[in-house]
Design an enzyme around this catalytic site. Structure first.
Site, PDB file in Angstrom:
ATOM      1  N   ASP A  11       0.846  -1.205   0.000  1.00  0.00           N
ATOM      2  CA  ASP A  11       0.000   0.000   0.000  1.00  0.00           C
ATOM      3  C   ASP A  11       0.882   1.257   0.000  1.00  0.00           C
ATOM      4  O   ASP A  11       0.829   2.049   0.930  1.00  0.00           O
ATOM      5  CB  ASP A  11      -0.956  -0.008   1.208  1.00  0.00           C
ATOM      6  CG  ASP A  11      -0.240   0.033   2.546  1.00  0.00           C
ATOM      7  OD1 ASP A  11       0.955  -0.355   2.626  1.00  0.00           O
ATOM      8  OD2 ASP A  11      -0.862   0.469   3.538  1.00  0.00           O
ATOM      9  N   ASP A  16       6.787   1.238   1.916  1.00  0.00           N
ATOM     10  CA  ASP A  16       6.481   0.203   0.914  1.00  0.00           C
ATOM     11  C   ASP A  16       7.292   0.442  -0.354  1.00  0.00           C
ATOM     12  O   ASP A  16       7.808  -0.495  -0.980  1.00  0.00           O
ATOM     13  CB  ASP A  16       4.998   0.230   0.516  1.00  0.00           C
ATOM     14  CG  ASP A  16       4.053   0.030   1.674  1.00  0.00           C
ATOM     15  OD1 ASP A  16       3.822   1.011   2.410  1.00  0.00           O
ATOM     16  OD2 ASP A  16       3.553  -1.089   1.835  1.00  0.00           O
ATOM     17  N   ASN A  41      -2.476   2.760   3.517  1.00  0.00           N
ATOM     18  CA  ASN A  41      -1.928   4.083   3.855  1.00  0.00           C
ATOM     19  C   ASN A  41      -2.710   5.208   3.188  1.00  0.00           C
ATOM     20  O   ASN A  41      -2.915   6.269   3.767  1.00  0.00           O
ATOM     21  CB  ASN A  41      -0.472   4.173   3.406  1.00  0.00           C
ATOM     22  CG  ASN A  41       0.454   3.372   4.298  1.00  0.00           C
ATOM     23  OD1 ASN A  41       0.235   3.287   5.503  1.00  0.00           O
ATOM     24  ND2 ASN A  41       1.484   2.792   3.713  1.00  0.00           N
ATOM     25  N   THR A 126       3.006  -5.967   2.759  1.00  0.00           N
ATOM     26  CA  THR A 126       3.455  -4.875   3.619  1.00  0.00           C
ATOM     27  C   THR A 126       2.351  -3.835   3.837  1.00  0.00           C
ATOM     28  O   THR A 126       2.635  -2.678   4.149  1.00  0.00           O
ATOM     29  CB  THR A 126       4.716  -4.200   3.023  1.00  0.00           C
ATOM     30  OG1 THR A 126       4.412  -3.775   1.682  1.00  0.00           O
ATOM     31  CG2 THR A 126       5.899  -5.144   3.007  1.00  0.00           C
ATOM     32  N   PHE A 167      -0.739  -0.491  12.634  1.00  0.00           N
ATOM     33  CA  PHE A 167      -1.619  -0.017  11.560  1.00  0.00           C
ATOM     34  C   PHE A 167      -2.138  -1.141  10.649  1.00  0.00           C
ATOM     35  O   PHE A 167      -3.356  -1.275  10.455  1.00  0.00           O
ATOM     36  CB  PHE A 167      -0.891   1.047  10.721  1.00  0.00           C
ATOM     37  CG  PHE A 167      -1.689   1.551   9.558  1.00  0.00           C
ATOM     38  CD1 PHE A 167      -2.687   2.501   9.727  1.00  0.00           C
ATOM     39  CD2 PHE A 167      -1.447   1.071   8.269  1.00  0.00           C
ATOM     40  CE1 PHE A 167      -3.438   2.959   8.645  1.00  0.00           C
ATOM     41  CE2 PHE A 167      -2.189   1.524   7.186  1.00  0.00           C
ATOM     42  CZ  PHE A 167      -3.188   2.471   7.373  1.00  0.00           C
ATOM     43  N   ASN A 168      -1.254  -1.940  10.052  1.00  0.00           N
ATOM     44  CA  ASN A 168      -1.700  -2.921   9.047  1.00  0.00           C
ATOM     45  C   ASN A 168      -2.715  -3.909   9.631  1.00  0.00           C
ATOM     46  O   ASN A 168      -3.688  -4.276   8.969  1.00  0.00           O
ATOM     47  CB  ASN A 168      -0.512  -3.695   8.464  1.00  0.00           C
ATOM     48  CG  ASN A 168       0.364  -2.840   7.581  1.00  0.00           C
ATOM     49  OD1 ASN A 168      -0.082  -1.824   7.039  1.00  0.00           O
ATOM     50  ND2 ASN A 168       1.625  -3.229   7.443  1.00  0.00           N
ATOM     51  N   HIS A 240       9.810   0.412   8.242  1.00  0.00           N
ATOM     52  CA  HIS A 240       9.128  -0.864   8.524  1.00  0.00           C
ATOM     53  C   HIS A 240       9.232  -1.877   7.381  1.00  0.00           C
ATOM     54  O   HIS A 240       9.763  -2.975   7.537  1.00  0.00           O
ATOM     55  CB  HIS A 240       7.625  -0.620   8.737  1.00  0.00           C
ATOM     56  CG  HIS A 240       7.278   0.411   9.756  1.00  0.00           C
ATOM     57  ND1 HIS A 240       7.334   0.166  11.105  1.00  0.00           N
ATOM     58  CD2 HIS A 240       6.826   1.684   9.630  1.00  0.00           C
ATOM     59  CE1 HIS A 240       6.933   1.243  11.769  1.00  0.00           C
ATOM     60  NE2 HIS A 240       6.624   2.179  10.897  1.00  0.00           N
ATOM     61  N   ASP A 241       8.629  -1.517   6.245  1.00  0.00           N
ATOM     62  CA  ASP A 241       8.345  -2.527   5.216  1.00  0.00           C
ATOM     63  C   ASP A 241       9.576  -3.134   4.540  1.00  0.00           C
ATOM     64  O   ASP A 241       9.570  -4.336   4.224  1.00  0.00           O
ATOM     65  CB  ASP A 241       7.402  -1.927   4.163  1.00  0.00           C
ATOM     66  CG  ASP A 241       6.038  -1.592   4.747  1.00  0.00           C
ATOM     67  OD1 ASP A 241       5.704  -2.117   5.822  1.00  0.00           O
ATOM     68  OD2 ASP A 241       5.299  -0.802   4.124  1.00  0.00           O
TER      69      ASP A 241
END
Ligand code: BDR
Ligand code: CA
Length: 310
Positions: A11, A16, A41, A126, A167-168, A240-241
């Site tokens: 996303d 990402d 996102n 992700t 979040f995810n 993060h991703d």
């Protein structure tokens, strides 16, 4: 050794986007069969366009499919406050020229995995897990055909979008529940590890100094993200991703533990929380390798080295 076949489900989102760049810069290790996008996102129309912008900036020829425009049961919650209105604010990338690939992302995932030998394709989600859950539900044989799922989501400790949840998983907890109950070998990158991989000013300068168009786009988007992405108490923006891709390229950069993971789908306060049985107190069998430690300097060395190739 032949390249591992992967499908990136994402996303974008600046982090990402960096995951996509890192994968596309590593063709010897990773064969990116397709990129599938999901609402997260930012809305789907943005995430699919952003994925195409990144593929074009990387000079790659990989199909991008659009997937689900909302979570399974809950209304979509976005993270524009972190990623900006477009999701790739700061990148300076132009609108995409190449069209979307035909076919829904869920069908693209199923078709590509089923066309390959069993155990030869890895999914790398992700974003919210909506497309992955839908694919698992639509094709009952999919789970048994996958090599694994390497995902960013969840937390052992505190959340970033609510006190309890990451979040995810918070955006689509029901999809996350389906994925963790699927029996597919899962490698999970929760906030606890991604918060150790931070975009400091020094690291950002290293990327900027590469001075290629792709590196400039990454530096621009990470400069925006560094200032807006400090959620969950992080001192700098956590990358993060891309941890998922970095692990596929250099597993020695991370370490973790096999645990049982369950997802909260009932409690409004805890919606999307991941219950990671780190101490094996539930007696339930492990369903995921949960990462906790990262070699952040090693990660950025890898990222800079790969971005220099684009
Ligand atoms: C996750 O949420 C999104 O904002 C990021 O792209 C990442 O996938 C972190 O909680
Ligand atoms: Ca994401």
């Amino acid at each position: 050794m032949s390249a591992r076949a992967v499908i990136l489900d994402c996303d974008p989102g600046q982090d990402d986007a960096v995951a996509i760049f890192l994968a596309l810069a590593s063709p010897r290790e990773l064969e990116v069969l397709a990129i599938t996008t999901v609402a997260g996102n930012v809305p789907l129309a943005r995430t699919e366009a952003n994925a195409r912008r990144v593929v074009e900036a990387a000079g790659a020829d990989v199909p991008v499919h659009a997937g689900c425009h909302r979570p399974l049961l809950r209304p979509l919650e976005t993270a524009k406050q972190v990623h900006g209105e477009t999701g790739l604010d700061g990148s300076g990338l132009p609108p995409p020229e190449r069209p979307l690939a035909p076919g829904h992302a869920v069908d693209a995932i199923i078709e590509r995995v089923m066309a390959r030998p069993a155990g030869s394709v890895t999914l790398v989600p992700t974003g919210p897990l909506t497309n992955i859950a839908m694919a698992l539900l639509k094709e009952p044989e999919l789970a048994g055909r996958l090599e694994g799922i390497v995902l960013m989501g969840g937390a052992i400790g505190l959340g970033n979008v609510t006190p309890a949840a990451e979040f995810n998983f918070h955006v689509d907890p029901h999809a996350a529940e389906i994925v963790f109950a699927s029996g597919v070998p899962i490698t999970m990158f929760p906030l606890d590890v991604t918060h150790k991989v931070l975009v400091t000013p020094t690291r950002l300068e290293r990327i900027d100094a590469l001075a290629t168009p792709a590196a400039r786009a990454v530096a621009g988007m990470l400069d925006f993200y560094r200032r807006h992405g400090r959620t969950g108490g992080a001192e700098h923006g956590p990358l993060h991703d891309p941890c998922t891709i970095a692990w596929l390229l250099a597993p020695e950069l991370f370490s973790g533990r096999h645990c049982h993971v369950a997802i909260e789908t009932m409690s409004p306060l805890g919606m999307g929380r991941s219950y990671v049985d780190w101490w094996q107190s539930s007696g339930r069998p492990a369903n995921a390798l949960v990462m906790q430690e990262a070699d952040a300097e090693g990660f950025f060395d890898l990222l800079v080295e790969r971005l220099a190739r684009l």
